[in-house]
Design an enzyme around this catalytic site. Structure first.
Site, PDB file in Angstrom:
ATOM      1  N   THR A 115      94.092  94.771  14.808  1.00  0.00           N
ATOM      2  CA  THR A 115      93.410  93.541  14.408  1.00  0.00           C
ATOM      3  C   THR A 115      93.505  92.522  15.524  1.00  0.00           C
ATOM      4  OG1 THR A 115      93.261  91.789  12.733  1.00  0.00           O
ATOM      5  CG2 THR A 115      95.470  92.585  13.293  1.00  0.00           C
ATOM      6  N   TYR A 116      92.488  91.681  15.580  1.00  0.00           N
ATOM      7  CA  TYR A 116      92.493  90.549  16.515  1.00  0.00           C
ATOM      8  C   TYR A 116      92.491  89.245  15.723  1.00  0.00           C
ATOM      9  CZ  TYR A 116      90.991  94.444  19.415  1.00  0.00           C
ATOM     10  OH  TYR A 116      90.918  95.678  20.043  1.00  0.00           O
ATOM     11  N   ASN A 117      92.669  89.389  14.389  1.00  0.00           N
ATOM     12  CA  ASN A 117      92.689  88.240  13.472  1.00  0.00           C
ATOM     13  C   ASN A 117      91.405  87.413  13.570  1.00  0.00           C
ATOM     14  OD1 ASN A 117      95.389  88.700  12.397  1.00  0.00           O
ATOM     15  ND2 ASN A 117      96.102  88.130  14.447  1.00  0.00           N
ATOM     16  N   THR A 118      90.299  88.117  13.733  1.00  0.00           N
ATOM     17  CA  THR A 118      89.004  87.439  13.774  1.00  0.00           C
ATOM     18  C   THR A 118      88.016  88.156  12.862  1.00  0.00           C
ATOM     19  OG1 THR A 118      88.237  88.769  15.652  1.00  0.00           O
ATOM     20  CG2 THR A 118      89.322  86.670  16.165  1.00  0.00           C
ATOM     21  N   THR A 142      92.738  90.372   8.222  1.00  0.00           N
ATOM     22  CA  THR A 142      91.713  91.361   7.840  1.00  0.00           C
ATOM     23  C   THR A 142      92.304  92.605   7.181  1.00  0.00           C
ATOM     24  OG1 THR A 142      91.791  92.389  10.043  1.00  0.00           O
ATOM     25  CG2 THR A 142      90.208  90.600   9.717  1.00  0.00           C
ATOM     26  N   CYS A 148      75.813 118.029  16.307  1.00  0.00           N
ATOM     27  CA  CYS A 148      76.160 117.023  17.310  1.00  0.00           C
ATOM     28  C   CYS A 148      76.026 117.613  18.715  1.00  0.00           C
ATOM     29  CB  CYS A 148      77.568 116.482  17.076  1.00  0.00           C
ATOM     30  SG  CYS A 148      77.959 115.072  18.124  1.00  0.00           S
ATOM     31  N   GLU A 195      83.452  94.763  16.554  1.00  0.00           N
ATOM     32  CA  GLU A 195      83.964  94.854  15.186  1.00  0.00           C
ATOM     33  C   GLU A 195      83.330  96.034  14.451  1.00  0.00           C
ATOM     34  OE1 GLU A 195      85.065  90.309  13.951  1.00  0.00           O
ATOM     35  OE2 GLU A 195      82.977  90.685  14.486  1.00  0.00           O
TER      36      GLU A 195
END
Length: 526
Positions: free
Chosen positions: A420-423, A432, A155, A497
């Protein structure tokens, strides 16, 4: 990879294209000036180059200088506007950089992580603590250990960053010539660095005893824990760098006078195939959009069905064990057939050669990841997570020997796991949890860690083949990650995401390494 290492001159003559998976060899190209054709170190992909503007290689004292990335922005995988937009909107990021950045600027890693500011704060705080705050190790040693860890995965992004920091904190420039110039006690970390990076399940209390009982070069346990935390952190961060396609920094000035070759740069074959960042989106293909939408709907349906089945009837303990063993064995067949196409796995390893600028910081460059459940070998005992957990064992040990780092790491692990953004893509109000747990536990499964209360049948249901290929590559040999792998899964999902996926993989990997190392230290103490 050449077993036992190759000579510097040989190593400097080959590179691996991380996109077309071809070995970059000496190729005479008419689009380069004649004086370059005669160079023994000309490194090009054996695809048709487009122009000298796309790839420029300069030679000075046998050191290679590579041009800036072929894509704009902090990531070669994510459109620049998406990252810049997030940084502009969120003023919190600027505050966090001022407070916790070790480089004093908004680097490319931070820019990409800023898509998730809540997590970014936990990350920067813990990294700042292990690099800058009071601790068992001197500051230059911390950065040199980071260099050693990053070198295991070639790296160059992280190596360059910490070469600079090493010198700024008073490090001895001669050490940057290679491991033969560093004190013996730092050299003694080579074995545990190698095992942690590639096969952490092989670490035993004997490795710990060897480090703490080596006379004048011995490590105290607090020093060793600090070193182990740094090694695990930078192995995992290398996974994030490659998994997110982090571009080299635009600032060409590097303290040691030259840049290492960025292994994850695009090959000219990608330019010839129009596989650049602007052309890689799905917007150009209606079929791709329809296909990925149905893929998304199918995933949503599977999540719903699994939730209903879980509520109706739980699997027996015997069935759970069987499903784990099945998933562990199936992980053997992930990657080799899907990713490298014309390369059988063993042939691929023989052809991949590390550049000399990276190899100076590692020993045994041919040592890499091998599947925990290898075929035809004596069965290794599974690490039952309930027998040695982070919460009940690792946290208290690391916190006792290296004050407060346990709290910071625990906060970071919890943050990424619960974030989480619940999407999901275009869907809102989605739980999720099941998906996040499958991602985290699949990484641990590949490292031989099993949770008795988890149904590994969910992994097979929720993680499709291309995602498993991506996860295994990013986690186990991140230097092989390509943009094609990144694009191949969750095609309708947002880039933020996918960055969240990389954060989960990074933290799951770091925790797995720490569990094995801390368990060995615990056994040494008892």
């Amino acid at each position: 990879m050449n077993r036992g290492g190759s000579s510097p001159s040989a190593a400097a003559s080959y590179l691996l294209c991380t996109n077309c998976r071809k070995v970059l060899r000496k190729v005479w190209c008419h689009s380069f000036p004649s004086n370059f054709r005669s160079s023994s170190s000309l490194l090009l992909c054996n695809s048709q180059p487009t122009s000298t503007n796309n790839l420029q290689i300069f030679f000075k004292d046998k050191r290679i200088r590579v041009s800036q990335p072929l894509t704009r922005g902090p990531s070669a995988f994510i459109p620049e506007k998406e990252v810049v937009q997030a940084n502009t909107v969120d003023e919190r990021t600027n505050f966090l950089v001022e407070e916790y950045s070790t480089s004093g600027r908004l680097d490319n890693i931070t820019q990409v992580m800023s898509l998730h500011t809540q997590y970014l704060e936990s990350f920067l705080r813990s990294q700042f603590y292990m690099l800058r705050m009071d601790g068992p190790l001197p500051l230059p040693h911390r950065h040199y250990i980071a260099i050693m860890a990053a070198a295991r995965h070639q790296c160059s992004y992280l190596i360059n960053m910490h070469v600079d920091e090493f010198l700024k904190t008073g490090g001895i420039a001669e050490w940057l010539n290679g491991l033969q110039y560093v004190p013996q006690r730092l050299k003694n970390l080579n074995e545990i660095n190698k095992l942690l990076a590639h096969r952490p399940w092989l670490i035993t209390k004997e490795h710990i005893q060897k480090l703490v009982k080596t006379g004048e070069n011995n490590w105290s346990l607090p020093e060793l824990v600090h070193a182990v935390v740094l090694l695990a952190h930078y192995h995992a961060l290398a996974s994030f760098v490659f998994g997110s396609g982090i571009n080299p920094e635009r600032d060409p000035e590097i303290s040691n006078g030259f840049r290492l070759i960025p292994v994850n740069n695009f090959c000219v074959c990608d330019l010839a195939n129009d596989n650049n960042i602007e052309n890689a989106s799905l917007t150009g293909s209606n079929f791709g959009i329809v296909d990925s939408l149905s893929e998304l709907e199918a995933l949503m349906e599977r999540m719903k069905r699994l939730q209903e089945e879980r509520e109706d009837e739980e699997a027996s303990q015997e069935e759970m064990t069987t499903r784990f063993e099945k998933e562990k064995k199936e992980s053997l067949f992930v990657v080799s057939g899907d990713t490298f196409h014309s390369f059988p796995h063993s042939d691929f390893e023989d052809d991949m050669i590390i550049t000399s600028d990276v190899s100076r910081y590692i020993e045994d460059p041919g040592f890499g990841y091998e599947d925990f459940a290898r075929r035809g070998e004596e069965h290794l005992p599974t690490f039952r997570a309930q027998d040695y957990t982070w919460e009940n064992h690792g946290f208290s040990l690391v916190n006792r020997l290296y004050s407060d780092i346990g709290h910071l790491l625990d906060e970071k692990f919890r943050m990424v796991y619960n974030l989480t953004y619940n999407t999901m893509a275009t869907h809102e109000d989605v739980d999720t949890t099941m998906l996040r747990r499958a991602l985290f536990n699949y990484v641990h499964c590949m490292f031989g860690i099993r949770y008795d209360d988890y149904d590994y049948g969910e992994v097979n249901q929720l993680l499709e083949r291309s995602l498993k290929v991506y996860i295994k590559t990013v986690t186990c040999y991140p230097e092989r990650t390509t943009k094609r792998m990144y694009d191949s899964y969750w095609r309708q999902f947002k880039h933020s995401e996918k960055v969240h996926v990389n954060l989960l993989l990074m933290e799951a990997r770091m925790q797995a390494e720490l569990l094995y190392a801390l368990r060995a230290i615990t056994r040494h103490l008892t």
